[in-house]
Scaffold this motif. Structure first.
Motif, short mmCIF file in Angstrom:
data_model
loop_
_atom_site.label_atom_id
_atom_site.label_comp_id
_atom_site.label_asym_id
_atom_site.label_seq_id
_atom_site.Cartn_x
_atom_site.Cartn_y
_atom_site.Cartn_z
N LEU A 207 0.78 -1.25 -0.05
CA LEU A 207 0.02 -0.04 -0.08
C LEU A 207 0.92 1.34 -0.10
CD1 LEU A 207 -2.75 -1.13 2.54
CD2 LEU A 207 -2.79 -1.17 0.12
N ALA A 208 1.79 1.20 0.80
CA ALA A 208 3.15 2.46 0.74
C ALA A 208 3.53 2.58 -0.76
CB ALA A 208 3.99 2.03 1.49
N VAL A 209 3.86 1.54 -1.25
CA VAL A 209 4.13 1.90 -2.82
C VAL A 209 3.08 2.43 -3.49
CG1 VAL A 209 5.04 0.50 -4.93
CG2 VAL A 209 5.84 -0.07 -2.94
N ILE A 210 1.88 1.99 -3.49
CA ILE A 210 1.01 2.61 -4.22
C ILE A 210 0.66 4.03 -3.99
CG2 ILE A 210 -1.62 2.59 -4.88
CD1 ILE A 210 -1.70 -0.59 -4.43
N LYS A 211 0.51 4.33 -2.50
CA LYS A 211 0.40 5.71 -2.18
C LYS A 211 1.23 6.59 -2.66
CE LYS A 211 -2.75 5.83 1.86
NZ LYS A 211 -3.52 7.10 1.07
#
Length: 204
Positions: free
Chosen positions: A25-29
């Motif tokens: 999720l951190a990569v997507i955000k």
């Protein structure tokens, strides 16, 4: 056999990293808020964290397994956290916020998000148990074999998170309602995972 273990390292890591987690999720955000290059920095840190977790599982597998069996409260806490985050994502509308990873090195952020993940540690304990049974692979294997296997682990993690980064790149220029749909989808997935974990815990 050596190259086969390299491929197994990649495959096992991809399978374990595909379910949405904190680093995913951190990569997507980060990709949405900044760009895919910044998202990749998180994936490199997360890849190193995955290698550390796999190494710990290989070295102390039996002790780790017994610890989690004896301390069910850890599993309960993880289930609650997954459920709360899932509900939050389902109910929250996307809004422009400052990327939290901008306050520190994205490499360090990726590493911390990856390594603080007990379920992945247990996953690697199971993987190494199977590898020892079928390929006689353990901590006593030769150094070149170990290096090649853990290189596969690192590469598998980075490739998986790169895929999530590409997803973030696709979302980047889409409408906000599409971003809202993705948030809700991830939230539903996390809630389902928490329910499955609850059922497993109650049965076993």
């Amino acid at each position: 056999m050596t190259f086969l273990l390299f491929l197994i390292g990649i495959t096992a890591t991809i399978v374990g990293a595909l379910p949405p987690g904190a680093s995913n999720l951190a990569v997507i955000k980060t990709t949405i808020n900044e760009d895919i290059k910044q998202g990749l920095k998180i994936s490199y840190g997360a890849g190193f964290g995955e290698v550390i977790l796999a190494f710990l599982a290989l070295s102390f597998g039996l002790l780790i397994k017994e610890y989690f069996v004896m301390h069910t409260w850890i599993q309960i806490v993880l289930i609650i956290v997954l459920f709360i985050v899932g509900v939050y994502l389902v109910q929250t509308k996307p809004k422009k916020v400052k990327d939290p990873s901008s306050f520190s090195s994205k490499y360090v952020t990726g590493f911390l998000l990856s390594i603080v993940n007990p379920p992945v540690l247990i996953y690697w304990v199971v993987v190494f148990s199977m590898l020892h049974k079928n390929y006689n692979f353990d901590s006593m294997s030769t150094l070149p074999v170990l290096i090649l296997f853990f290189s596969g682990v690192f590469l598998g993690k980075v490739l998986t998170l790169y895929g999530y980064g590409r997803l973030g790149h696709l979302i980047q220029n889409k409408k906000s309602n599409f971003k809202c749909f993705i948030n809700r989808l991830i939230g539903v997935i996390l809630i389902v995972i928490s329910i499955i974990q609850t059922i497993k815990l109650s049965l076993f």
